[in-house]
Design a protein around this motif. Structure first.
Motif, PDB file in Angstrom:
ATOM      1  N   GLU A   1       0.316  -1.082   0.355  1.00 49.40           N
ATOM      2  CA  GLU A   1      -0.245   0.434  -0.134  1.00 49.40           C
ATOM      3  C   GLU A   1       1.279   1.710   0.499  1.00 49.40           C
ATOM      4  OE1 GLU A   1      -3.404   0.952   0.270  1.00 49.40           O
ATOM      5  OE2 GLU A   1      -3.165  -1.480  -0.653  1.00 49.40           O
ATOM      6  N   ASP A   2       2.047   1.331   0.395  1.00 51.20           N
ATOM      7  CA  ASP A   2       3.116   2.366   0.909  1.00 51.20           C
ATOM      8  C   ASP A   2       3.215   2.641  -0.800  1.00 51.20           C
ATOM      9  OD1 ASP A   2       2.532   2.033   3.569  1.00 51.20           O
ATOM     10  OD2 ASP A   2       5.091   1.162   3.940  1.00 51.20           O
ATOM     11  N   GLN A   3       3.826   1.520  -1.564  1.00 53.43           N
ATOM     12  CA  GLN A   3       4.120   2.204  -2.565  1.00 53.43           C
ATOM     13  C   GLN A   3       3.331   2.478  -3.430  1.00 53.43           C
ATOM     14  OE1 GLN A   3       5.763  -1.359  -3.693  1.00 53.43           O
ATOM     15  NE2 GLN A   3       7.999  -1.801  -3.346  1.00 53.43           N
TER      16      GLN A   3
ATOM     17  N   PHE B   1       0.832   4.041  -2.390  1.00 52.25           N
ATOM     18  CA  PHE B   1       0.335   5.722  -2.218  1.00 52.25           C
ATOM     19  C   PHE B   1       1.412   5.984  -2.326  1.00 52.25           C
ATOM     20  CE2 PHE B   1      -0.229   8.914   1.199  1.00 52.25           C
ATOM     21  CZ  PHE B   1      -1.139   9.338   0.338  1.00 52.25           C
ATOM     22  N   TYR B   2       2.440   5.982  -2.492  1.00 49.80           N
ATOM     23  CA  TYR B   2       3.796   6.825  -2.543  1.00 49.80           C
ATOM     24  C   TYR B   2       3.286   7.250  -4.135  1.00 49.80           C
ATOM     25  CZ  TYR B   2       8.325   8.405  -2.879  1.00 49.80           C
ATOM     26  OH  TYR B   2       9.238   9.732  -2.922  1.00 49.80           O
TER      27      TYR B   2
END
Ligand SMILES: Nc1ncnc2c1ncn2[C@@H]1O[C@H](COP(=O)(O)OP(=O)(O)OP(=O)(O)O)[C@@H](O)[C@H]1O
Ligand SMILES: [Mg+2]
Lengths: 256, 494
Positions: free
Chosen positions: B441-443, B445-446
């Motif tokens: 999710e972090d990737q 969203f980034y």
């Protein structure tokens, strides 16, 4: 005239292992166009959460409140729409993208945003020229563009890379989440200059920091103190110096 | 809605509409009756004007096949195939073996044009000569159902001494070469599908690069299944003599059909002393719809023999299509110091199943092999890497390095890694590494914060994940492969 950014009564929570955890508890904050505002506050008070909610991270559920960005309902927009509208977030912990070439990533991002803004896309040559110049003004080693996004970057290099992205994406509203943490003095000045170059009557910024040092270079318009998910106090630039010297305890107890 | 859920749901929306090669060509066909028996094999052989030895070879393979059963060990499932319900020969009704492009049915040329395949060498040649280091022309052999319809740049290649022609033509024109090598790497009775192919193979390419010659351009074959209820059984044979080298690429597409179609190919490679063969595949057969209806059964035997010292065979594959893929491009590392490489990206979505990998058989001293396998699963698909590294007692100093990485999109797909390591020489070194990850999710969203759509973000991350493999593809095809990856996961978002 309506504010540039207007946050009212913002409440947000997260589902952490099945437990609802309230993090933002009624944030009110207005930023007029052309101003640089600062948020300070103890660890865990919700500063990064606020930046994520503004940027549209879906893990956080907004339970009430509203955010108007240049008259638009920001919370109704997808993260990429917010980016196209001019919002940029410099992450407290930039994410690594293994195998993804930094220049390629930047160009894809810049062109996505340009497309959405109705501007012409940049070809590889034009883009590289721009990117190399920007990297140079930020005193970044040229090979940073060739490496994979943030992979193996030092802490300071990651932060510079965030500022490089900001420079190229030309936002109208930038949120910098502790972009100054872990930077050496020279880097600190480079980052501040990066923001100062963007300063214009149509550009605003929200700077999250724990240190007065960055503010010496940035010259903010207003300082806000966040605690337990709310803005408990706002003031002029002198407030930051006061906190730097005296710590938060006094303000927290006064606000309680 | 969390991005992961959205990603998953969107991947599921991916259906027929995203398969851009699914059109059908309306063309008059010469179709053999359905079914498989000696009569049909005789018919194929006579249509191809084959010599007697070739027919005998086919018939022997057919008898072997009759005594064999479908392999059951792969992690794929499908209803029993009725081998009598298939047409084993389908050809566009033009004279076999057109002499020049002018003799090729314009409807066919149009098909290849739609697929973006540069058949018109005239057009290519009419253009400005490519500058040094710029994109070189690519020689193309185009196979439509059971026959090769056009092979380009033959003259240029012939001047260099390289033979590049349909295998059916090679059987007639270069019988001594074909006889010497056919079935020596993949014997007719090697496995069920290889035996079937040996009995009924229709077309495919033959490449011969003589001693010391570096093939002056990329060679490629495009396979197209068009006719209904037909199988495609192509056979490719590439022989590279001492000190010679070649880079060869195959691509494939098929119309969208509700029924499954069978594709059982055999590819044999032979590399002599200091020879090198780079064999790249971009496999894009129709994968079936989102419910798993239709699609190609891709049961393929590919094997290369590094016969000579210091010879090298490198397989690179990007597998995005087919309902079921069963495929293990392998290297027999016989020559001292010979090198085998396998670089693979396998993408499965919806109900696709893939069981693919490689076999590296170390026979000679100081032989080396590298395996990099990237598996991406989305939807309800299931993907297995199955690899064998075998080091025989004489293979002192043999080395293998294997890296298997799986990337999961959503939580209803599966990825499995099944490495078999058989090391019979104490002085050999075999290393195996494996990882499984999800797009975080972090990737996502980034990337989205930077303005990328979720779809572009997935494409970028997936391409990053596959980079080590994609960079092995010839330049011309790397871009095509990247787009293909993105398209096969299209709708994976948004
Ligand atoms: N995904 C999450 N799961 C569980 N708890 C979370 C999550 N995100 C934030 N929190 C919690 O919410 C609170 C606020 O976190 P946040 O990161 O916003 O603080 P911060 O003010 O940025 O702190 P710092 O100054 O240390 O960066 C913390 O208690 C944190 O543990
Ligand atoms: Mg924080």
């Amino acid at each position: 005239m309506s504010q540039f950014l207007e946050i009212s009564g913002l409440n947000a929570r997260i589902d952490a292992d099945g437990q609802e955890k309230q993090i933002l508890r009624g944030v009110d904050l207005s930023i007029p166009p052309g101003e640089v505002h600062v948020i300070m506050g103890p660890n865990g008070s919700g500063k990064s959460t606020l930046s994520y909610v503004l940027a549209g991270r879906e893990d956080y559920e907004v339970t009430s409140g509203s955010v108007l960005f240049q008259g638009q309902d920001l919370l109704a927009m997808e993260p990429e729409e917010r980016a196209a509208a001019g919002l940029f977030l410099a992450f407290q912990s930039p994410v690594e993208l293994p195998g993804v070439n930094n220049a390629n990533f930047l160009r894809t991002a810049v062109n996505a945003v340009r497309r959405a803004r109705g501007q012409e896309e940049l070809d590889a040559v034009a883009f590289l020229k721009l990117a190399r110049e920007a990297a140079k003004t930020l005193s970044m080693a040229p090979d940073m563009l060739k490496r994979n996004v943030n992979v193996g970057f030092s802490g300071g290099e990651k932060k510079r890379n965030e500022v490089l992205q900001m420079t190229l994406l030309q936002p109208t509203f930038a949120i910098l989440d502790e972009t100054d943490s872990g930077l050496d003095v020279d880097a600190l000045r480079v980052v501040a200059e990066g923001v100062n170059r963007l300063r214009a009557p149509t550009f605003s910024a929200l700077v999250i920091t724990h240190h007065q040092k960055l503010l010496d270079y940035l010259v903010p318009d207003r300082i806000h103190v966040m605690a337990k998910g709310r803005i408990i106090l706002s003031g002029g630039p002198e407030l930051a110096r006061q906190i730097d010297q005296e710590g938060y305890t006094k303000f927290l107890s006064e606000a309680a | 809605m969390p991005a992961a859920t959205e990603t998953r749901e969107a991947v599921e929306k991916l259906g027929q509409s995203t398969y851009k090669w699914g059109f059908e060509t309306d063309i008059e066909m010469d179709l053999a009756p359905k079914g498989l028996n000696e009569e049909i094999i005789r018919l194929i052989s006579s249509r191809k004007e084959e010599p007697e030895w070739m027919l005998e070879w086919r018939l022997a393979a057919f008898r072997t096949w009759q005594s064999m059963e479908d392999p059951k060990w792969a992690k794929v499932s499908y209803p029993p195939i009725d081998y009598q319900d298939v047409h084993y020969y389908a050809a566009p009704r033009t004279k076999p073996g057109p002499k020049s492009l002018d003799e090729v049915d314009p409807a066919l040329l149009k098909t290849y044009e739609k697929l973006g395949i540069p058949l018109h060498e005239q057009a290519l040649l009419a253009g400005v000569e490519p500058a040094e280091g710029e994109r070189l022309p690519v020689a193309v052999d185009a196979v439509f159902d059971s026959v090769s319809v056009a092979t380009t740049f033959r003259k240029t290649l012939a001047e260099a001494g390289v033979i590049f022609c349909p295998i059916s033509e090679a059987v007639r024109e270069h019988p001594e070469l074909v006889r010497r090598y056919l079935g020596t790497v993949v014997p007719a009775g090697d496995n069920f599908f290889a035996a079937l192919n040996s009995a009924v193979f229709t077309d495919g390419s033959f490449v011969y690069v003589p001693k010391g010659v570096r093939c002056p351009m990329e060679l490629s074959t495009y396979f197209r299944i068009n006719a209904r209820n037909t199988g495609q059984f192509e056979r490719t044979l590439i022989v590279v003599e001492e000190g010679a080298s070649v880079s060869y690429l195959e691509g494939c597409t098929a119309p969208m059909r509700d029924e499954n179609q069978l594709h059982a190919a055999v590819v044999e490679l032979v590399a002599m002393d200091d020879a090198s063969i780079k064999y790249s595949t971009v496999q894009n057969w129709y994968p079936g719809d989102e419910e798993g209806r239709g699609g190609i059964y891709n049961f393929v035997t590919k094997r290369g023999a590094c016969r000579g010292a210091r010879s090298k065979i490198s397989w690179t594959q990007v597998e995005t299509g087919s309902a079921i893929t069963w495929k293990y491009p392998s290297c027999i590392l016989q020559g001292e110091g010979s090198v085998g490489e396998f670089y693979s990206v396998a993408v499965t979505n919806n109900c696709q199943q893939a069981d693919t990998g490689t076999k590296m058989i170390h026979l000679g001293r100081n032989t080396r092999s590298t395996i990099i396998a990237k598996t991406i699963s989305a939807g309800r698909s299931d993907s297995t890497y199955r690899g064998l590294v075998r080091v025989q007692p004489k293979a002192s100093g043999a080395r293998n390095f294997t890296q298997c990485d799986s990337l999961l999109i959503g939580d209803r797909c599966g990825a499995h890694t099944v490495p078999y390591i058989e090391c019979r020489n104490m002085a050999a070194r075999v290393e195996h590494e494996a990882t499984t990850s999800k797009i975080s999710e972090d990737q996502l969203f980034y990337c989205r914060q930077r303005g990328l759509s979720e779809e572009d973000a997935v494409g970028l991350i997936v391409n990053g994940f596959c980079r080590d493999v994609l960079k092995e593809l010839p330049m011309e095809f790397a871009v095509e492969a990247q787009k293909l990856l993105q398209i096969s996961l299209e709708g994976s978002v948004g």
